[in-house]
Design a protein around this motif. Sequence first.
Motif, short mmCIF file in Angstrom:
data_model
loop_
_atom_site.label_atom_id
_atom_site.label_comp_id
_atom_site.label_asym_id
_atom_site.label_seq_id
_atom_site.Cartn_x
_atom_site.Cartn_y
_atom_site.Cartn_z
N UNK A 470 -6.82 8.06 -12.97
CA UNK A 470 -7.04 7.82 -11.55
C UNK A 470 -7.17 6.34 -11.20
N UNK A 471 -7.75 5.55 -12.10
CA UNK A 471 -7.93 4.12 -11.81
C UNK A 471 -6.59 3.40 -11.68
N UNK A 472 -5.55 3.89 -12.39
CA UNK A 472 -4.23 3.25 -12.32
C UNK A 472 -3.62 3.36 -10.92
N UNK A 473 -4.03 4.37 -10.16
CA UNK A 473 -3.49 4.55 -8.81
C UNK A 473 -3.75 3.33 -7.95
N UNK A 474 -4.90 2.70 -8.17
CA UNK A 474 -5.30 1.57 -7.32
C UNK A 474 -4.65 0.25 -7.77
N UNK A 475 -3.86 0.32 -8.85
CA UNK A 475 -3.06 -0.84 -9.25
C UNK A 475 -1.66 -0.79 -8.64
N UNK A 476 -1.29 0.34 -8.04
CA UNK A 476 0.07 0.49 -7.50
C UNK A 476 0.41 -0.52 -6.41
N UNK A 477 -0.54 -0.91 -5.53
CA UNK A 477 -0.18 -1.93 -4.52
C UNK A 477 0.31 -3.24 -5.15
N UNK A 478 -0.19 -3.57 -6.36
CA UNK A 478 0.26 -4.79 -7.03
C UNK A 478 1.59 -4.58 -7.76
N UNK A 479 2.10 -3.33 -7.77
CA UNK A 479 3.35 -3.04 -8.47
C UNK A 479 4.43 -2.61 -7.48
N UNK A 480 4.36 -3.16 -6.28
CA UNK A 480 5.30 -2.79 -5.23
C UNK A 480 6.75 -3.06 -5.65
N UNK A 481 6.97 -4.15 -6.39
CA UNK A 481 8.33 -4.49 -6.82
C UNK A 481 8.93 -3.39 -7.69
N UNK A 482 8.09 -2.75 -8.48
CA UNK A 482 8.58 -1.65 -9.31
C UNK A 482 8.84 -0.40 -8.48
N UNK A 483 8.01 -0.17 -7.46
CA UNK A 483 8.15 1.02 -6.63
C UNK A 483 9.46 1.01 -5.85
N UNK A 484 9.86 -0.16 -5.34
CA UNK A 484 11.06 -0.23 -4.50
C UNK A 484 12.33 0.07 -5.31
N UNK A 485 12.25 -0.04 -6.62
CA UNK A 485 13.43 0.23 -7.45
C UNK A 485 13.60 1.73 -7.75
N UNK A 486 12.59 2.54 -7.39
CA UNK A 486 12.64 3.96 -7.70
C UNK A 486 13.49 4.71 -6.69
N UNK A 576 -13.52 0.56 -13.13
CA UNK A 576 -12.29 0.17 -12.42
C UNK A 576 -12.24 0.76 -11.02
N UNK A 577 -12.69 2.01 -10.87
CA UNK A 577 -12.71 2.62 -9.54
C UNK A 577 -13.68 1.88 -8.63
N UNK A 578 -14.84 1.52 -9.16
CA UNK A 578 -15.81 0.75 -8.37
C UNK A 578 -15.21 -0.59 -7.94
N UNK A 579 -14.55 -1.26 -8.88
CA UNK A 579 -13.94 -2.56 -8.58
C UNK A 579 -12.83 -2.44 -7.54
N UNK A 580 -12.15 -1.28 -7.51
CA UNK A 580 -11.07 -1.07 -6.54
C UNK A 580 -11.61 -0.76 -5.15
N UNK A 581 -12.90 -0.46 -5.04
CA UNK A 581 -13.49 -0.18 -3.74
C UNK A 581 -13.66 1.29 -3.43
N UNK A 582 -13.44 2.15 -4.43
CA UNK A 582 -13.65 3.59 -4.23
C UNK A 582 -15.15 3.85 -4.07
N UNK A 583 -15.50 4.82 -3.20
CA UNK A 583 -16.91 5.13 -2.93
C UNK A 583 -17.55 5.78 -4.15
N UNK A 584 -18.36 5.04 -4.85
CA UNK A 584 -19.06 5.57 -6.01
C UNK A 584 -20.56 5.70 -5.74
N UNK A 585 -20.90 5.77 -4.47
CA UNK A 585 -22.28 5.97 -4.05
C UNK A 585 -22.25 6.55 -2.64
N UNK A 586 -23.30 7.29 -2.29
CA UNK A 586 -23.39 7.80 -0.93
C UNK A 586 -23.71 6.65 0.02
N UNK A 587 -23.00 6.62 1.13
CA UNK A 587 -23.28 5.59 2.13
C UNK A 587 -24.44 6.04 3.02
#
Length: 721
Positions: A470-486, A576-587
């Motif tokens: 799941x943490x890899x999902x939040x790296x996809x914005x930095x891999x846009x160049x790879x996505x456009x080739x798909x 990694x999820x916390x660093x990506x900004x995913x909610x890992x605590x109740x607001x």
Amino acid sequence: MTAIQDQIKALTERLHHLNYQYYQKDISEVPDQEFDQLLAELQHLEQQYPEFALPNSPTQRVGGTITKQFPTALHRYLMLSLGNTYSEADLREFDERVRRGLGGDEFTYVCELKFDGVAMSLTYTDGQLTQGVTRGDGTRGDVVTNNVRTIKNLPLYLRPAENQPAEFEARGEVFMPLPVFEELNKEREQNGEALLANPRNACSGALKLQDSALVAARRLRFFSYGFLSPNRGAFPTHSASLEALQSWGLPVSDSWRRCHSMQEVLDFIHEWEKKRFTLPVATDGIVIKVDNFRQQEVLGYTAKSPRWAIAYKYPAEAARTRLREVQYNVGRTGAVTPVAHLDPVPLAGTVVKRASVHNANQIAALDLRLGDMVFVEKGGEIIPKITGVDLTARPAGSLPISFPANCPACDTLLIRPAGEVHFRCPNERGCPPQLKARLEHYVSRKALNIDGLGAETVGRFFDLGLVTTPADIYDLPQRRDELVKLERMGEKSIQNLLAGIEASKQVPFDRVLFGLGIRYVGETVADKLAAHYRTVDALAATSATDLAAVPEVGGVIAESAAAWFQDDFNRQIMTRLQAAGVQMALTGEAPKAVSDRLVGLTFVLSGVFEDHSRDELQQLIEQHGGKVTGSISKKLSYLVAGDKMGPAKREKALELKVPIISENDLTAILSTPETIAEPDIFVSLPVTPLANEPVEPPTNPAPAAPSPATGGGAGQQGLLF
């Protein structure tokens, strides 16, 4: 406060009207968003002014009531079973018995589809739903009112009518729609859980759930097939009563038909033999009833069933075909499930190519061999299953099928944990189907619900090596160049995907916790853990023993969750999820401490409480420094007992001499300025019958006249799922 009461009443009536239009008339008067806004407004007002909430408020549709034991109630009118047959000759004999019993008088039948669900008796008083009771043993059943209130096509208020008695019973069937059943089984398969055999069992299990919020999630539906009242004479016929029930707002299948002869009955049976498979509800037969109520009374009853009604059961749909292969699928939790691949064969309105074999035990019990001619059935089972082997057609020299010793996906040696029927692949880190299934679970609707990243897309990204956790999902914005080739990833698709990933960072912590896919941690447990610990760091630092003390969390769940959080690989994903900004605590703010009056004290809550929900009582105790646990031990300070308290907890508290107090005693303790004193022993509690104790009948019960037994239909109109 009159203005608030009027506002709550107006919102309640408006929402009931919109529900009636949508579920009974197939009319959407307002957009879903407007309906949700009205419902949210009513919920907000009821939270602020609970004393003004109406007993059948539309907000009860979402559930939320916790019941540890179901009380029982006597049926005012017995709920008898129907005699049934698979033979047309038996139907003609039934017709002759009716003719003899009525002395040659003219009569008509009503034919209804017999759908496969749970028989239910509903009581309406002054137009309001006041009680729902299961069939039970026919004399008494379980009171499941809070659970049936979550059924969205069931009116909590009826449309007023002159011919509507002040009190009456509507008998009918609660059922699970086939699309809901198939979705539920798909989730269970992904989780490595045993599949449910049919919608009837799934429906019955849902109605027995203690948490009505979980019942609401099962999306059950209801059709009425019977009317009972001391004023039953208001309607001369069963068909007239069905029309009245429908006019009052109760859902009645429109497939029923009046038939003037047994030949017309048989024509009805033949018409629906195949046609029933087009319906989104399971059916297994036809119910035939004498229409006239007076004639029903003349015919009377046997000890077990009415003489004026009978059920014709369709034979189980079966086919004979060849077993070509057994494929072994690996689920999210590593469970390995065998699936039989067959020569295509028509069965119950579909072409069957695959059938369930469930597990290694069933393969051995059937002595399955490749090339066998096998018998496949549906009947009440929606998922085709192999029921037997034609041994006369077995190929010479065939060998029994051996369950694989190694994982079919990664070749890891399979294990079979004690007490489980499934073999499992323990290679959680490197088994591709498990990794892919966990990703699909993370992005699913009930978890992170990432727009633009459904199961198919995330599976494709996994196959391409773009994501494995799941943490890899939040790296996809930095891999846009790879996505456009798909292929099939245009600019708009990429924009939607990246926007969905960004939006998922606002998904609440409890859904993130559910999305992590920890074994045994479903939606309800994830919600309880998130509310109790509030942050993933606090949760990860907790021992299995402390986790097991959280209400609704048992020892098996606690061990599984503790092991998951202690694993270094999983901790890296969390970081990694916390660093990506995913909610890992109740607001929002945690419940503020009001005092330290209960510091050092522990409580167990049991039963149903009058002035607070269990969650509210738990919050109240914690605000004053106390702790709530789920089990009774010598170290427990108090057992707080509500109505219908579990007998096992009471007996254990008495054995260990744990003080038992009531809800009022607890609030009195908190409002008394003096230091808490240890009670002499047990606070006196009102005596209420427990679920397994006899319930005295009413002082002057009405005569227990037998009632219309199971029947009903399932027309195509009005079925909104």
